[in-house]
Enzyme design. Structure first.
Site, mmCIF file in Angstrom:
data_model
loop_
_atom_site.group_PDB
_atom_site.id
_atom_site.type_symbol
_atom_site.label_atom_id
_atom_site.label_comp_id
_atom_site.label_asym_id
_atom_site.label_seq_id
_atom_site.Cartn_x
_atom_site.Cartn_y
_atom_site.Cartn_z
ATOM 1 N N ALA A 133 -20.607 30.744 -15.472
ATOM 2 C CA ALA A 133 -22.013 30.085 -15.966
ATOM 3 C C ALA A 133 -21.550 28.790 -16.898
ATOM 4 O O ALA A 133 -20.606 29.029 -17.559
ATOM 5 C CB ALA A 133 -22.809 30.861 -16.894
ATOM 6 N N ALA A 135 -23.210 25.833 -18.887
ATOM 7 C CA ALA A 135 -24.608 25.505 -19.725
ATOM 8 C C ALA A 135 -24.243 23.971 -20.567
ATOM 9 O O ALA A 135 -23.475 23.326 -20.098
ATOM 10 C CB ALA A 135 -24.906 26.452 -20.997
ATOM 11 N N LYS A 155 -17.290 32.623 -24.238
ATOM 12 C CA LYS A 155 -17.665 31.228 -24.091
ATOM 13 C C LYS A 155 -16.932 30.358 -25.145
ATOM 14 O O LYS A 155 -16.506 30.520 -25.894
ATOM 15 C CB LYS A 155 -19.048 31.850 -24.915
ATOM 16 C CG LYS A 155 -20.048 30.585 -25.003
ATOM 17 C CD LYS A 155 -21.218 30.779 -25.654
ATOM 18 C CE LYS A 155 -22.633 29.761 -25.493
ATOM 19 N NZ LYS A 155 -23.694 30.262 -26.055
ATOM 20 N N ASP A 290 -35.229 32.695 -27.736
ATOM 21 C CA ASP A 290 -34.984 32.243 -26.397
ATOM 22 C C ASP A 290 -34.974 33.201 -25.248
ATOM 23 O O ASP A 290 -33.932 33.123 -24.796
ATOM 24 C CB ASP A 290 -33.855 31.341 -26.469
ATOM 25 C CG ASP A 290 -33.612 30.190 -25.462
ATOM 26 O OD1 ASP A 290 -34.487 29.788 -24.923
ATOM 27 O OD2 ASP A 290 -32.326 29.755 -25.076
#
Length: 513
Positions: A133, A135, A155, A290
């Site tokens: 992923a 972002a 991350k 979120d």
């Protein structure tokens, strides 16, 4: 540096908004005055050919923001939490904003990890994947710890992201200042405050240790909650630019077909999402702000997996009680109660008419409650409420905006799983439970105990305070002494009242223990 050199950045921004058709949509959303529209036109129309084309498949504003890059994507996400600024309709569009950015090379991520953690990736992880992923601020890799074989999500911040954000935020500040100068009327929307809020959020997200702390606190708060899971951080594999957490396994919440194929109860999942959010907001005062489908998965056993803790919301205990009272008043259609709570909390100026305010609230609530369950919308309620708040001169309650905005997002998630969900009926047991626990006799006893504890902490200071203050009162001139004697009486009465409260609190504490 916030100077004229930012004009080029603004021209490129305006050109992109003009080229993608986002300019008119954005200006209409904030009801921009003529002078601001003219300035935007000057910065956009002649230079439209300089703008980025973006993805034509996206809505205009989303298309422009994603084309402009990471800082604009993140700014769009933050604006999605401010329907008071951009309007409910545009805020809803921005919640769908996806980070459609290309990943950076795995080799760069490995270099960042090794620099941050001090060991080769091969020593830390037995497996390390390419990005799964990407972002606006970071990208995620799937890995396996070398020491115990546990799967983790790693991350990693984008290279140079801090400098890029500083440059763009600099331009945002410049633009906000220009808007306020060109149109003083826009100051009620507080553009510079909005940019400062954005800057503070991004600054926090650029330090992944803070996200790890948020994940850890949220996991502790919700440890006893059934039906949910929180990936926990791995502290020794985390640093400012790297965050390692448990791998979140499950079906993405946005893939309704896959959830149905896996045999999950979609209406129950929708109800659980809403109730979990309300429970965290009301009970803990600390909630995931979120909670869109991209940050939610459903585990094989039906548990909801919540992850990505870059944006968190926090409200104090007093505000939680007020919010619960307002929600409960709407649920019971007791608009006099809702109006009274607003006035008691100081949300509405005292010079306004409470009965008129209650009637305005009735006009907000009744059309929604009279509708079919599929049409009962928190977004519509908030849209009407913003109209009422402006009419009655209510100041923006910044501590409630993020809470309200997240509730709209959660409503969207719940309704995607069950279009017929009745938001109010699902919310009712959570709100009633909170009110029983927080506004009943036990809550009063807890409040009194806290008062007693506070007085107990300051009690050792009272003798010295009185020794110093009493001689001054006795030496004061007669005219002043009369006034100070009254104050001394107030002080002594306050001390007696405090002592009585402390005794009652201790007695109630013993009874309820």
């Amino acid at each position: 540096m916030r100077g004229p050199h930012n004009i080029w950045r603004l021209i490129r921004t305006g050109a992109t908004f003009e080229r993608t058709g986002a300019m008119k949509v954005a200006l209409d959303a904030v009801n921009a005055p003529a002078r601001v529209r003219f300035a935007a036109r000057v910065l956009g129309w002649p230079f439209a050919w300089l703008g980025y084309k973006g993805d034509p498949a996206l809505p205009p504003v989303t298309r422009a923001i994603t084309a402009l890059g990471p800082a604009y994507v993140k700014f769009g996400q933050i604006l999605s939490t401010r329907p008071d600024v951009v309007g409910v309709e545009l805020a809803n569009q921005l919640t769908m904003l996806q980070d459609r950015l290309p990943p950076f090379p795995t080799e760069t991520a490995i270099t960042t990890i090794e620099s941050a953690l001090g060991d080769p990736v091969g020593v830390l992880f037995s497996e390390f994947s390419d990005p799964v992923a990407a972002a606006s601020i970071a990208q995620v890799h799937r890995a396996r710890r070398a020491d115990n074989g546990r799967e983790v999500a790693v991350k990693v911040l984008r290279p140079g992201i801090e400098g890029a954000f500083r440059r763009d935020i600099d331009a945002f500040h410049f633009a906000a200042s220009m808007i306020e100068r060109l149109s003083p009327a826009t100051r009620r929307l507080r553009p510079r405050d909005v940019i400062s809020h954005f800057e503070s959020v991004v600054t926090g997200e650029l330090d992944l240790r803070l996200e790890a702390a948020s994940a850890s606190e949220f996991a502790e708060n919700t440890a006893g909650d059934a039906g949910m899971e929180v990936p926990k951080p791995h502290w020794h594999l985390s640093a400012r630019r790297v965050l390692s957490t448990d791998w979140a396994e499950g079906v993405p919440m946005g893939d309704v077909a896959a959830l149905r194929a896996a045999g999950h109860d979609l209406p129950q999942l929708g109800a659980n999402v809403l109730q979990l959010f309300l429970r965290h907001a009301l009970r803990d005062g600390y909630f995931h702000a979120d909670m869109h489908q991209g940050n939610l998965k459903v585990a094989a056993n039906g548990d909801i997996v919540i992850y990505d803790f870059g944006i968190m919301g926090e409200i104090d205990e007093y505000t939680r009680r007020i919010y619960a009272e307002i929600l409960m008043g709407f649920i019971r259609r007791d608009y006099d109660r809702v109006a009274r709570v607003h006035f008691e909390a100081g949300y509405v100026p005292r010079d306004r008419d409470m009965l008129e305010f209650a009637r305005a609230l009735r006009a907000v609530g009744e059309p929604i409650f009279g509708a079919d369950a599929s049409r009962i919308s928190m977004a519509n309620l908030l849209a009407y409420l913003f109209e009422v708040t402006e009419r009655f001169g209510m100041a923006t309650r910044t501590e409630l905006i993020l809470l309200q905005r997240t509730m709209v997002v959660v409503e969207g998630v719940a309704r995607s799983l069950d279009p017929q969900i009745n938001m109010w009926e699902v919310a009712r047991p959570v709100v009633e439970s909170y009110i029983r626990d927080s506004l009943g006799p036990r809550a009063a006893a807890r409040d009194m105990m806290r008062i007693a504890q506070l007085m107990g902490r300051f009690a050792p200071l009272l003798p010295d305070f009185l020794d110093q203050r009493m001689p001054e009162l006795l030496r004061a001139p007669p005219a002043t002494r009369v006034e100070d004697t009254g104050r001394r009486g107030d002080l002594l009465r306050g001390m007696v009242a405090g002592a009585v409260i402390a005794v009652l609190a201790m007695a109630l504490g013993l009874v309820l223990a």
